[in-house]
Design a protein around this motif. Structure first.
Motif, PDB file in Angstrom:
ATOM      1  N   LYS A 258     -24.420 -13.618   1.832  1.00  0.00           N
ATOM      2  CA  LYS A 258     -23.882 -12.279   1.108  1.00  0.00           C
ATOM      3  C   LYS A 258     -22.752 -11.405   0.655  1.00  0.00           C
ATOM      4  N   SER A 259     -22.367 -10.900  -0.073  1.00  0.00           N
ATOM      5  CA  SER A 259     -21.568 -10.190  -0.468  1.00  0.00           C
ATOM      6  C   SER A 259     -20.574  -9.061   0.269  1.00  0.00           C
ATOM      7  N   TYR A 260     -19.671  -9.005   1.131  1.00  0.00           N
ATOM      8  CA  TYR A 260     -19.210  -8.169   1.951  1.00  0.00           C
ATOM      9  C   TYR A 260     -17.989  -6.915   0.522  1.00  0.00           C
ATOM     10  N   ARG A 261     -18.519  -6.107   1.449  1.00  0.00           N
ATOM     11  CA  ARG A 261     -16.794  -5.067   0.633  1.00  0.00           C
ATOM     12  C   ARG A 261     -16.264  -5.082   1.261  1.00  0.00           C
ATOM     13  N   VAL A 262     -14.697  -4.984   1.017  1.00  0.00           N
ATOM     14  CA  VAL A 262     -13.756  -4.926   1.393  1.00  0.00           C
ATOM     15  C   VAL A 262     -12.244  -3.662   1.335  1.00  0.00           C
ATOM     16  N   ASN A 263     -12.293  -2.620   2.262  1.00  0.00           N
ATOM     17  CA  ASN A 263     -11.792  -1.258   1.603  1.00  0.00           C
ATOM     18  C   ASN A 263     -10.619  -1.196   3.270  1.00  0.00           C
ATOM     19  N   LEU A 264      -9.694  -1.524   2.656  1.00  0.00           N
ATOM     20  CA  LEU A 264      -8.140  -1.061   4.348  1.00  0.00           C
ATOM     21  C   LEU A 264      -8.144   0.004   4.282  1.00  0.00           C
ATOM     22  N   ASN A 265      -8.559   1.223   4.318  1.00  0.00           N
ATOM     23  CA  ASN A 265      -8.300   2.533   4.308  1.00  0.00           C
ATOM     24  C   ASN A 265      -8.672   3.449   5.736  1.00  0.00           C
ATOM     25  N   MET A 266      -7.788   3.714   6.322  1.00  0.00           N
ATOM     26  CA  MET A 266      -7.618   4.278   7.880  1.00  0.00           C
ATOM     27  C   MET A 266      -6.275   4.737   7.559  1.00  0.00           C
ATOM     28  N   ILE A 267      -6.344   5.971   9.313  1.00  0.00           N
ATOM     29  CA  ILE A 267      -5.552   6.629   8.630  1.00  0.00           C
ATOM     30  C   ILE A 267      -3.948   6.460   9.333  1.00  0.00           C
ATOM     31  N   GLY A 268      -2.659   6.727   8.578  1.00  0.00           N
ATOM     32  CA  GLY A 268      -1.605   6.437   8.946  1.00  0.00           C
ATOM     33  C   GLY A 268      -1.139   6.624  10.436  1.00  0.00           C
TER      34      GLY A 268
ATOM     35  N   VAL B  74      -5.225   3.828   1.705  1.00  0.00           N
ATOM     36  CA  VAL B  74      -5.450   2.074   1.654  1.00  0.00           C
ATOM     37  C   VAL B  74      -4.447   1.470   1.494  1.00  0.00           C
ATOM     38  N   LYS B  75      -4.160   0.411   2.547  1.00  0.00           N
ATOM     39  CA  LYS B  75      -3.197   0.307   2.691  1.00  0.00           C
ATOM     40  C   LYS B  75      -3.003  -1.433   2.741  1.00  0.00           C
ATOM     41  N   ASP B  76      -2.518  -2.371   2.289  1.00  0.00           N
ATOM     42  CA  ASP B  76      -2.135  -3.788   2.184  1.00  0.00           C
ATOM     43  C   ASP B  76      -1.969  -4.260   3.253  1.00  0.00           C
ATOM     44  N   LEU B  77      -2.041  -6.021   3.787  1.00  0.00           N
ATOM     45  CA  LEU B  77      -1.344  -6.493   5.115  1.00  0.00           C
ATOM     46  C   LEU B  77      -0.762  -6.304   5.710  1.00  0.00           C
ATOM     47  N   LYS B  78       0.526  -6.004   4.148  1.00  0.00           N
ATOM     48  CA  LYS B  78       1.574  -5.677   5.307  1.00  0.00           C
ATOM     49  C   LYS B  78       2.386  -4.452   5.680  1.00  0.00           C
ATOM     50  N   LYS B  79       1.313  -3.453   5.071  1.00  0.00           N
ATOM     51  CA  LYS B  79       1.971  -2.449   5.388  1.00  0.00           C
ATOM     52  C   LYS B  79       0.817  -2.159   7.084  1.00  0.00           C
ATOM     53  N   ILE B  80      -0.314  -2.234   7.075  1.00  0.00           N
ATOM     54  CA  ILE B  80      -0.933  -2.230   8.068  1.00  0.00           C
ATOM     55  C   ILE B  80      -0.243  -2.634   8.916  1.00  0.00           C
ATOM     56  N   LEU B  81      -0.223  -4.169   9.116  1.00  0.00           N
ATOM     57  CA  LEU B  81       0.535  -4.728  10.287  1.00  0.00           C
ATOM     58  C   LEU B  81       2.578  -3.783  10.216  1.00  0.00           C
ATOM     59  N   THR B  82       3.078  -3.779   9.723  1.00  0.00           N
ATOM     60  CA  THR B  82       4.016  -3.104  10.221  1.00  0.00           C
ATOM     61  C   THR B  82       3.958  -1.884  10.585  1.00  0.00           C
ATOM     62  N   GLU B  83       3.174  -0.502   9.928  1.00  0.00           N
ATOM     63  CA  GLU B  83       3.336   0.721  10.367  1.00  0.00           C
ATOM     64  C   GLU B  83       2.886   0.255  11.854  1.00  0.00           C
ATOM     65  N   TRP B  84       1.518  -0.480  12.130  1.00  0.00           N
ATOM     66  CA  TRP B  84       0.935  -0.677  13.703  1.00  0.00           C
ATOM     67  C   TRP B  84       2.130  -1.117  14.834  1.00  0.00           C
ATOM     68  N   LEU B  85       3.491  -1.891  13.889  1.00  0.00           N
ATOM     69  CA  LEU B  85       4.524  -2.348  14.729  1.00  0.00           C
ATOM     70  C   LEU B  85       5.590  -1.491  14.950  1.00  0.00           C
ATOM     71  N   THR B  86       5.641  -0.049  13.693  1.00  0.00           N
ATOM     72  CA  THR B  86       6.015   0.756  14.525  1.00  0.00           C
ATOM     73  C   THR B  86       5.309   1.784  15.333  1.00  0.00           C
ATOM     74  N   PHE B  87       4.213   1.599  15.222  1.00  0.00           N
ATOM     75  CA  PHE B  87       3.676   2.098  16.651  1.00  0.00           C
ATOM     76  C   PHE B  87       3.864   1.097  17.955  1.00  0.00           C
ATOM     77  N   ARG B  88       3.852  -0.039  18.379  1.00  0.00           N
ATOM     78  CA  ARG B  88       3.946  -0.257  18.800  1.00  0.00           C
ATOM     79  C   ARG B  88       5.644  -0.299  19.175  1.00  0.00           C
ATOM     80  N   THR B  89       5.994  -0.285  18.608  1.00  0.00           N
ATOM     81  CA  THR B  89       7.609  -0.177  19.192  1.00  0.00           C
ATOM     82  C   THR B  89       8.363   0.922  20.314  1.00  0.00           C
ATOM     83  N   ASP B  90       7.092   1.766  19.237  1.00  0.00           N
ATOM     84  CA  ASP B  90       7.073   3.564  19.153  1.00  0.00           C
ATOM     85  C   ASP B  90       6.225   3.743  21.298  1.00  0.00           C
ATOM     86  N   THR B  91       5.913   2.998  21.592  1.00  0.00           N
ATOM     87  CA  THR B  91       4.411   2.664  22.173  1.00  0.00           C
ATOM     88  C   THR B  91       5.293   1.956  23.579  1.00  0.00           C
TER      89      THR B  91
END
Length: 746
Positions: A325-335, A342-359
């Motif tokens: 089976k083929s699965y579509r990938v679309n890394l679209n999320m609210i930043g 639609v974010k690449d892997l680095k942008k997702i992790l960078t934003e999450w680490l910013t979120f985690r640092t703020d938290t």
């Protein structure tokens, strides 16, 4: 009263645009897309928060799901109970979520039918242990609180996730003008990627992909997409990947033990069974479902014999069923900026680490405030202990001791209140020592928090340590192995059909059928009234048959698709679309490389390969050019054009034999002259070519039919009629000069 004051008049177009834009933004932000911080959609966030408010932690006793859903829709999410319950069920299904957030008891569906879950009045639920990673810091000042839909309660805008949940369980959603398809990932791998990015902020997506090589689905199906393509998905945020079922061979049987994510075993069985019923899997004898509690997925495919290549069978099934089976990938999320992207892997992790640092910063700041307030109170209590007699005297003698205490010992109002609320038993010497110990501990904690807040490096170390602790507590090994394989190709249709002999029969009015075996008498078969035999050829079910119409167009169809000879067959006009008024005049069968001689009764012909006659176009394709009034003769096969001879006979009894090699090999055309027939006789219809036959050198024989008479000519007899192509040939004996047809008989 001016009613107009209550209305705003705007053009309908503007109102429609505004209303649709409001609706689309609501769907995008409040329904369909997850937030990068906690990886949740609003309904999921509200379910988890409502469950925590009900005390449904992982260690608690579960409550009826109806109780939870009632709280969710009554307090936070005023939508349908069924859709809300379905969202909760999804978070409880271990085959849907890589790390389920809800621990469900009762019927929560099965891989066979995920929507077969029981009604919420029958099931019970509580939070799973990993939900603590979303909720653990909720009460520590880490989130913003907003009023609920009716303003009577408050709910968190997001949950303070300690792990990048947006990648762990993934998300699917359709918004207005956009969608999201985030696959699940392995917790340990994602944490490793976060730590690498913390330590190396300049890391590329390729560097991060060393730690997060691919998604990790809840099933053990193989991910067969090449690493290069997987890296491209993480670099662009979009793409597709393929997962393939896992199988093994046991005692000659093929046993499928793992299916791709969200693939139903019953659907797989149905797809394979449908091919078996259509006789497209002749190499498979039986199909069984042996799944049970010990083996959740165990589908058994039984080959017809031990000579069947299991790998070949599975390659075909991978290509034709959901086993691959083929699965579509679309890394679209609210930043973090509140916008979908639609974010690449680095942008997702960078934003999450910013979120985690703020938290973490908010958590530490909140804790620092509590520590300082407590120290402030303890400072006032310490002053009271040092002046205990004076404090007691003021409390006993003064009508309003609070302002007196504040003035006498320079206390704040909060400190004075705390002293006055202190119980008498806390004035003991032992309590004073406890307070002093607590004070020292709090001062140490304050100093430690201040160091963390002032040092980004130490804050990173803290975040890294907490990530590692959560990965050790909740993480597990990868389930979906990475195995690079080529995309499966279906077997050729001829390989899926049992090779059996058939005799294909074409009637004069264009009805076709196939009789089993080669020992069939086509002339003795039943035909529709006014119809009779036109042509019959021996073939195999694995071959194609081709028919040529009166305009010289060729049409083809697989022999195994022809109707049985028990009836009158099917009209060819139901399969093909010949030109108006055309009739089907010739029939042949063979393999692609079979050499055929195509000829007309005007005495022209050429050699071609059978493949030239085949095609998928219902309208056929032009294969032979016919002069006006000419008709196609029945094609004849030649096994060895270099050694075979062609025998041509005319209706006036002229016979010629020459080498097949003298004819050109063409894909289409008119061909060369076979035998000399005067043009005047052709145009008047007085003489035509009655037929052609192919004989092997040195051993062939043909039979000529002229009314009630027939004549068999063996090789030695045929030699006498040998000559060059396009000559007049020899004349047959007087009684056989009205030849109707010729057949190869030896």
């Amino acid at each position: 009263m001016n009613l107009q004051a209550n209305f705003e008049q705007i053009p309908l177009k503007e109102y429609a645009e505004r209303a649709y834009l409001d609706y689309s933004m609501y769907v995008v932000l409040d329904r369909a897309l997850p937030f990068v911080g906690d990886g949740l959609k609003p309904v999921q966030r509200r379910i988890i928060y409502a469950m925590s408010e009900l005390g449904l932690a992982a260690t608690a006793k579960p409550k009826k799901s109806a109780r939870t859903i009632g709280d969710v829709i009554g307090k936070f999410h005023p939508h349908g109970d069924s859709s809300c319950y379905e969202a909760m069920v999804l978070m409880a299904q271990p085959f849907s979520y890589r790390y389920p957030l809800v621990d469900g008891q009762g019927n929560f569906g099965s891989p066979d039918d995920p929507k077969s879950f029981a009604a919420m009045r029958y099931t019970e639920s509580k939070l799973s242990p990993i939900a603590e990673a979303l909720l653990g810091e909720l009460a520590h000042g880490t989130v913003d609180w907003v009023p609920n839909f009716d303003g009577t309660l408050e709910e968190p805008s997001w949950l303070p996730a300690r792990v990048p949940h947006v990648l762990l369980n993934g998300s699917m959603g359709i918004a207005v003008g956009m969608a999201t398809d985030i696959p699940p990932h392995n917790l340990r791998e994602v944490v490793a990627g976060c730590i690498h990015l913390l330590e190396n902020p300049d890391a590329t997506v390729a560097d991060l992909a060393q730690h997060i090589p691919a998604p990790d689905y809840p099933t053990a199906a193989e991910i067969i997409t090449p690493r290069k393509e997987l890296l491209s998905i993480y670099q662009t945020g979009t793409g597709s990947l393929r997962a393939r079922a896992v199988y093994q061979v046991e005692d000659g049987n093929i046993v499928i033990t793992a299916l791709p994510h969200q693939v139903s075993p019953s659907k797989i069985l149905e797809q394979i069974a449908a091919q078996m019923r259509a006789k497209k899997l002749p190499m498979v004898e039986d199909l069984r479902d042996e799944s049970d509690h010990e083996n959740p997925i165990r589908l058994v495919v039984v080959p017809r014999s031990n000579r069947v290549d299991s790998a070949e069978v599975m390659q075909h099934l991978f290509a034709t069923t959901d086993l691959e089976k083929s699965y579509r990938v679309n890394l679209n999320m609210i930043g973090l900026d509140g916008r979908p992207q639609v974010k690449d892997l680095k942008k997702i992790l960078t934003e999450w680490l910013t979120f985690r640092t703020d938290t973490v910063t908010r958590r530490l700041t909140h804790r620092l405030g509590k520590v300082e307030r407590r120290l402030h109170l303890l400072e006032g209590l310490h002053i009271a202990y040092l002046n205990l007699d004076e404090v007691i005297r003021i409390v006993r003698s003064e009508d309003e001791p609070k302002p007196v205490l504040m003035k006498r010992f320079k206390l704040s109002e909060e400190q004075a209140d705390y002293i006055l609320e202190t119980k008498l038993r806390q004035l003991a010497r032992l309590e004073e020592m406890k307070i002093e110990t607590e004070r020292n501990q709090l001062e140490e904690e304050r100093a430690r928090i201040n160091v963390l807040l002032k040092s980004p490096a130490k804050l990173k170390t803290l975040i890294k340590g907490e990530l590692q602790a959560d990965a050790a507590k909740y993480g597990d090994e990868r389930r979906s192995p990475l195995v690079e394989r080529e995309v499966a190709q279906a077997l050729d249709e001829s390989a899926l059909v049992a090779s059996e002999p058939v005799t294909v029969v074409l009637s004069q009015k264009g009805w076709i059928r196939a009789a089993k075996g080669h020992d069939v008498d086509p002339e003795g078969m039943n035909y529709r009234e006014g119809d009779g035999l036109l042509a019959a050829v021996k073939a195999r079910t694995t071959q194609q048959i081709a028919v040529i119409d009166s305009t010289g167009r060729s049409y083809s169809t697989p022999a195994h698709t022809l109707p049985s000879a028990r009836g009158n067959g099917d009209p060819l006009t139901g399969r093909f679309s010949p030109p108006s008024g055309a009739s089907f005049d010739a029939l042949t069968a063979g393999d692609n490389d079979t050499r055929l001689i195509l000829a007309t009764d005007f005495g022209y012909g050429f050699v071609t390969r059978f493949e030239a006659l085949t095609g998928r176009n219902k309208a056929g394709k032009q294969i032979i050019s016919l002069s006006e009034g000419a008709r196609i003769l029945q094609p004849q096969a030649s096994a060895d054009p270099a050694r075979d001879r062609i025998v041509v006979v005319t209706t006036e009894g002229h016979l010629l034999m020459f080498s097949v090699a003298e004819l050109p090999e063409l894909d289409k055309g008119k061909g060369n002259k076979l035998i000399e027939v005067p043009k005047t006789k052709l145009t008047s219809g007085e003489e035509r070519v009655a037929g052609i036959a192919v004989v092997a050198e040195g051993k062939g024989e043909v039979t000529l039919y002229a009314g009630q008479r027939k004549l068999t000519l063996r090789w030695n007899d045929l030699v006498e009629y040998g000559g060059n192509r396009a000559t007049r040939g020899g004349l047959l004996p007087r009684g056989l000069r009205r030849v109707e047809r010729i057949e190869t008989t030896g």
